[in-house]
Design a protein around this motif. Structure first.
Motif: not given
Length: 87
Positions: A23-27, A32-36, A40-44, A66-74
């Protein structure tokens, strides 16, 4: 696993079947306020802290882009490695 920029990460087992993470990823498409929390839920928390340091520039700023780009690559790498990780 490792991103192209060299950030090493491990996807949490608990995130592989976490509907609230889905749900967070879809939103994120609309807000993008749910990104942090999604990170955290994905990599702790420890992974999120390390990722922030990895994305910090020489002026001490953590780049949101850059955080967003890294998250997408992860997410892409996690999906390729383990198809049970949903995006």
């Amino acid at each position: 696993m490792k991103t192209a920029s060299g950030f090493e990460f491990k996807v949490l087992e608990s995130s592989k079947d976490d509907y609230e993470l889905v749900e967070m990823l879809a939103s994120l498409k609309d807000d993008s306020l749910g990104l942090p929390e999604a990170i955290r839920r994905l990599i702790g928390e420890e992974g999120r802290t390390r990722l922030k340091e990895h994305c910090r520039d020489d002026k001490g700023i953590v780049s949101a882009k850059r955080m967003t780009e890294e998250m997408l690559e992860i997410m892409r790498k996690a999906n390729a490695e383990d198809p049970e990780v949903k995006n």
